[in-house]
Motif scaffolding. Structure first.
Motif, PDB file in Angstrom:
ATOM      1  N   ALA A  43       0.861  -1.172   0.000  1.00 36.93           N
ATOM      2  CA  ALA A  43       0.000   0.000   0.000  1.00 36.93           C
ATOM      3  C   ALA A  43       0.899   1.224   0.000  1.00 36.93           C
ATOM      4  O   ALA A  43       1.592   1.485   0.985  1.00 36.93           O
ATOM      5  CB  ALA A  43      -0.899  -0.008   1.224  1.00 36.93           C
ATOM      6  N   GLU A  90       0.708   5.047  -0.036  1.00 36.04           N
ATOM      7  CA  GLU A  90      -0.286   6.094   0.196  1.00 36.04           C
ATOM      8  C   GLU A  90       0.414   7.432   0.360  1.00 36.04           C
ATOM      9  O   GLU A  90       1.584   7.498   0.709  1.00 36.04           O
ATOM     10  CB  GLU A  90      -1.093   5.783   1.472  1.00 36.04           C
ATOM     11  CG  GLU A  90      -1.788   4.424   1.463  1.00 36.04           C
ATOM     12  CD  GLU A  90      -2.904   4.332   0.435  1.00 36.04           C
ATOM     13  OE1 GLU A  90      -3.349   5.374  -0.092  1.00 36.04           O
ATOM     14  OE2 GLU A  90      -3.325   3.198   0.141  1.00 36.04           O
ATOM     15  N   GLN A 101      -1.133   9.734   2.360  1.00 33.37           N
ATOM     16  CA  GLN A 101      -1.596  10.163   3.698  1.00 33.37           C
ATOM     17  C   GLN A 101      -2.350   9.011   4.362  1.00 33.37           C
ATOM     18  O   GLN A 101      -2.678   8.024   3.707  1.00 33.37           O
ATOM     19  CB  GLN A 101      -2.510  11.379   3.550  1.00 33.37           C
ATOM     20  CG  GLN A 101      -3.685  11.094   2.618  1.00 33.37           C
ATOM     21  CD  GLN A 101      -4.757  12.164   2.647  1.00 33.37           C
ATOM     22  OE1 GLN A 101      -4.782  12.972   3.560  1.00 33.37           O
ATOM     23  NE2 GLN A 101      -5.651  12.139   1.682  1.00 33.37           N
ATOM     24  N   ASN A 102      -2.634   9.160   5.661  1.00 29.66           N
ATOM     25  CA  ASN A 102      -3.447   8.183   6.416  1.00 29.66           C
ATOM     26  C   ASN A 102      -2.997   6.734   6.186  1.00 29.66           C
ATOM     27  O   ASN A 102      -3.826   5.845   5.966  1.00 29.66           O
ATOM     28  CB  ASN A 102      -4.933   8.274   6.025  1.00 29.66           C
ATOM     29  CG  ASN A 102      -5.528   9.625   6.352  1.00 29.66           C
ATOM     30  OD1 ASN A 102      -5.031  10.322   7.243  1.00 29.66           O
ATOM     31  ND2 ASN A 102      -6.573  10.010   5.635  1.00 29.66           N
ATOM     32  N   LEU A 103      -1.696   6.491   6.261  1.00 25.83           N
ATOM     33  CA  LEU A 103      -1.169   5.160   5.947  1.00 25.83           C
ATOM     34  C   LEU A 103      -1.821   4.062   6.793  1.00 25.83           C
ATOM     35  O   LEU A 103      -2.233   3.028   6.267  1.00 25.83           O
ATOM     36  CB  LEU A 103       0.360   5.150   6.136  1.00 25.83           C
ATOM     37  CG  LEU A 103       1.040   3.830   5.805  1.00 25.83           C
ATOM     38  CD1 LEU A 103       0.837   3.465   4.347  1.00 25.83           C
ATOM     39  CD2 LEU A 103       2.529   3.893   6.124  1.00 25.83           C
ATOM     40  N   VAL A 147      -4.713   3.832   8.343  1.00 29.25           N
ATOM     41  CA  VAL A 147      -6.115   3.566   8.025  1.00 29.25           C
ATOM     42  C   VAL A 147      -6.227   2.832   6.697  1.00 29.25           C
ATOM     43  O   VAL A 147      -6.895   1.793   6.585  1.00 29.25           O
ATOM     44  CB  VAL A 147      -6.911   4.895   7.962  1.00 29.25           C
ATOM     45  CG1 VAL A 147      -8.349   4.650   7.530  1.00 29.25           C
ATOM     46  CG2 VAL A 147      -6.865   5.593   9.316  1.00 29.25           C
ATOM     47  N   TYR A 148      -5.547   3.343   5.654  1.00 30.56           N
ATOM     48  CA  TYR A 148      -5.677   2.747   4.323  1.00 30.56           C
ATOM     49  C   TYR A 148      -5.026   1.366   4.259  1.00 30.56           C
ATOM     50  O   TYR A 148      -5.582   0.441   3.663  1.00 30.56           O
ATOM     51  CB  TYR A 148      -5.068   3.660   3.258  1.00 30.56           C
ATOM     52  CG  TYR A 148      -5.854   4.938   3.012  1.00 30.56           C
ATOM     53  CD1 TYR A 148      -7.243   4.916   2.930  1.00 30.56           C
ATOM     54  CD2 TYR A 148      -5.208   6.153   2.847  1.00 30.56           C
ATOM     55  CE1 TYR A 148      -7.964   6.082   2.700  1.00 30.56           C
ATOM     56  CE2 TYR A 148      -5.918   7.322   2.610  1.00 30.56           C
ATOM     57  CZ  TYR A 148      -7.299   7.283   2.543  1.00 30.56           C
ATOM     58  OH  TYR A 148      -8.010   8.426   2.306  1.00 30.56           O
ATOM     59  N   ALA A 149      -3.856   1.232   4.868  1.00 29.81           N
ATOM     60  CA  ALA A 149      -3.135  -0.053   4.768  1.00 29.81           C
ATOM     61  C   ALA A 149      -3.876  -1.140   5.541  1.00 29.81           C
ATOM     62  O   ALA A 149      -4.054  -2.249   5.032  1.00 29.81           O
ATOM     63  CB  ALA A 149      -1.699   0.102   5.270  1.00 29.81           C
ATOM     64  N   GLY A 205      -6.973  -1.111   6.197  1.00 35.09           N
ATOM     65  CA  GLY A 205      -8.223  -1.302   5.459  1.00 35.09           C
ATOM     66  C   GLY A 205      -8.047  -2.313   4.333  1.00 35.09           C
ATOM     67  O   GLY A 205      -8.912  -3.157   4.101  1.00 35.09           O
ATOM     68  N   LYS A 206      -6.889  -2.234   3.646  1.00 30.16           N
ATOM     69  CA  LYS A 206      -6.617  -3.170   2.546  1.00 30.16           C
ATOM     70  C   LYS A 206      -6.448  -4.595   3.034  1.00 30.16           C
ATOM     71  O   LYS A 206      -6.833  -5.548   2.357  1.00 30.16           O
ATOM     72  CB  LYS A 206      -5.335  -2.741   1.810  1.00 30.16           C
ATOM     73  CG  LYS A 206      -5.663  -1.956   0.567  1.00 30.16           C
ATOM     74  CD  LYS A 206      -4.519  -1.159   0.042  1.00 30.16           C
ATOM     75  CE  LYS A 206      -5.066   0.197  -0.327  1.00 30.16           C
ATOM     76  NZ  LYS A 206      -4.102   1.050  -0.975  1.00 30.16           N
ATOM     77  N   GLY A 224       3.097  -1.246   4.050  1.00 28.19           N
ATOM     78  CA  GLY A 224       2.668   0.119   3.763  1.00 28.19           C
ATOM     79  C   GLY A 224       3.837   1.074   3.738  1.00 28.19           C
ATOM     80  O   GLY A 224       4.784   0.935   4.498  1.00 28.19           O
TER      81      GLY A 224
END
Ligand code: C5P
Length: 219
Positions: free
Chosen positions: A144, A146, A148-150, A152-154, A156-157, A168
């Motif tokens: 992942a 990203e 920003q917001n590593l 949360v996004y990582a 989430g994946k 991430g």
């Protein structure tokens, strides 16, 4: 004699960008040097794995001992991966796959006309999510990148694509360069690795992966 941590394992992976043509001289791509993926391929070979690397267009030599399959588009990458996924113990998606492709690919160069130009795009397959949802899915690892917001996004994946591990990084920390700073996300939480060369980061990822495979085998 210490057996290598991944000996006997087949690892299928993707790396680099994909290139989605619009006409013979133009296309859509994602920025990816392929350096992190190729460093990971080398680290996996060093750990004893049999490595199959499905690679988008990059300017990098094939690592020793790696079987490399060259592709351009996401759909070619998808096909090359799906042909091999059932036989792999581990799948690692490192490629920066273009999320969309042009609906039409012009045979001839598109000539300038008027002030605007509209190109219709359509979604590409999500290779990693599809491999992870196979009935006998290999152990799936995602990346992942990203801006920003590593966290949360990582993480989430990890859940959304049903992965065992997500690596991430913030794009500003790794893109194109020779060092990287990553955070590993798995069911136990997040594990930051120190900033280091992509070679050292790859070794850290492989060590974590080997521990997880060991734990899964002994569970
Ligand atoms: O959703 P996102 O593209 O950020 O997810 C990144 C992860 O998913 C990476 O491991 C990437 O290689 C993989 N991926 C894929 N096919 C796509 C998009 C992403 O395999 N079409």
């Amino acid at each position: 004699f210490q057996p290598k941590p991944l000996s006997g394992k087949t690892v299928l992976m993707t790396a680099g960008p994909t290139y989605e043509p619009i006409d013979p001289v133009r296309g859509i791509t994602n920025i990816s040097s392929g350096k992190m993926g190729y460093a990971l391929a080398r680290a996996l070979v060093m750990a004893g794995a049999k490595v199959q690397l499905v690679s988008g267009p990059v300017a990098l030599p094939t690592p020793q001992g790696v079987e490399r399959i060259d592709v351009h588009t996401a759909r070619e990458m998808h096909r090359a991966v799906m042909l091999r996924a059932a036989k792999a113990d581990v799948f690692v998606g490192v490629a920066a796959v273009a999320d969309y492709r042009s609906v039409e690919v012009a045979i001839d160069k598109i000539k300038k006309a008027g002030e605007g130009l509209t190109i219709e795009l359509t979604r590409n397959p999500d290779i990693l999510a599809e491999v992870a949802s196979l009935p006998a899915a290999p152990f799936c690892v995602g990346f992942a990148a990203e801006s920003q917001n590593l966290d949360v996004y990582a993480s989430g994946k990890l859940a959304a694509k049903r992965l065992k591990l997500v690596v991430g990084n913030l794009v500003q920390d790794g893109m194109g360069g020779d060092t990287n700073q990553v955070v590993l996300f798995d069911a136990d939480g997040s594990h930051p690795l120190p900033r280091a060369s992509k070679t050292e980061v790859a070794a850290g990822i492989v060590a974590h992966l080997a521990r997880m495979l060991d734990a899964a085998a002994n569970a």
